[in-house]
Write an enzyme that holds these catalytic residues in place. Structure first.
Site, PDB file in Angstrom:
ATOM      1  CG  LEU A 209      93.296 -36.346 -56.070  1.00 38.82           C
ATOM      2  CD1 LEU A 209      92.184 -37.366 -56.217  1.00 38.82           C
ATOM      3  CD2 LEU A 209      94.272 -36.745 -54.978  1.00 38.82           C
TER       4      LEU A 209
ATOM      5  CG  HIS B 102     100.581 -37.082 -61.311  1.00 41.16           C
ATOM      6  ND1 HIS B 102      99.370 -37.624 -61.674  1.00 41.16           N
ATOM      7  CD2 HIS B 102     101.188 -37.989 -60.510  1.00 41.16           C
ATOM      8  CE1 HIS B 102      99.249 -38.820 -61.116  1.00 41.16           C
ATOM      9  NE2 HIS B 102     100.338 -39.070 -60.405  1.00 41.16           N
TER      10      HIS B 102
ATOM     11  CD  GLU C 128      98.394 -30.172 -66.192  1.00 41.30           C
ATOM     12  OE1 GLU C 128      98.839 -30.568 -65.104  1.00 41.30           O
ATOM     13  OE2 GLU C 128      97.698 -30.904 -66.949  1.00 41.30           O
TER      14      GLU C 128
ATOM     15  CG  ASP D 277      89.115  -9.250 -62.523  1.00 36.65           C
ATOM     16  OD1 ASP D 277      88.316  -8.830 -61.663  1.00 36.65           O
ATOM     17  OD2 ASP D 277      90.314  -8.913 -62.560  1.00 36.65           O
TER      18      ASP D 277
END
Length: 169
Positions: free
Chosen positions: A79, A81, A121, A135
């Site tokens: 959801l 934007h 973000e 990783d």
């Protein structure tokens, strides 16, 4: 338990998920700062800091992964934007922790000019950068931990500047 008085913005009147309508919001400069912490063995940090990890440049790769992840946030979080980000920056600070461990703090800053904030973000950038460190170093330290992904500060919009209590940038 008392429920908060504010409503969840991503739920409609029937409790279904919805994308928030931001068409009536003013476009302002927005900024968010988030962090994540990776705790690893001191020997693992020494390899990463020296650029001697088997997979290569750990911090450089994690920085790029965080930036790329911030740009892909609406692809990952249903959801969110899509935003025209003006900047994403990912930095690192290591400090000794207890019992032969190092605590690597990843700080992610996201900026844009728009109608909605960039918190997701910044948090996505910090999270993916931390996962990338894991990783790239897991071959020598499988028991690293990623801790406390959190928003530290946001600026812009109707609420102005908001900082996490008890934390300093």
């Amino acid at each position: 338990m008392k429920l908060p008085s504010r409503k969840l913005s991503h739920l409609d009147a029937q409790g279904g998920a919805r994308m928030v309508d931001i068409s009536g919001k003013a476009e302002t400069a927005r900024e968010a700062v988030a962090e994540a912490t990776v705790v690893m063995d001191a020997e693992t940090w020494a390899l990463a800091a020296a650029g001697q990890a088997a997979k290569g440049d750990v911090l450089g790769t994690a920085r790029l992964a965080g930036i790329m992840a911030a740009k892909r946030t609406p692809d990952l979080i249903p959801l969110c934007h899509p935003l025209m980000l003006s900047q994403v920056d990912v930095t690192f600070a290591a400090r000794p922790a207890q019992q032969g461990k190092v605590s690597l703090t990843i700080l992610a800053v996201a900026r844009c000019s728009g109608q909605t904030g960039v918190e997701m973000e910044a948090m996505t950038a910090a999270s993916v950068a931390a996962l990338t460190v894991y990783d790239m170093c897991k071959a020598v330290d499988r028991w690293m931990t990623i801790r406390e992904v959190c928003l530290l500060e946001k600026r812009g919009g109707k609420s102005g500047t908001v900082r996490r209590p008890g934390r300093r940038l």
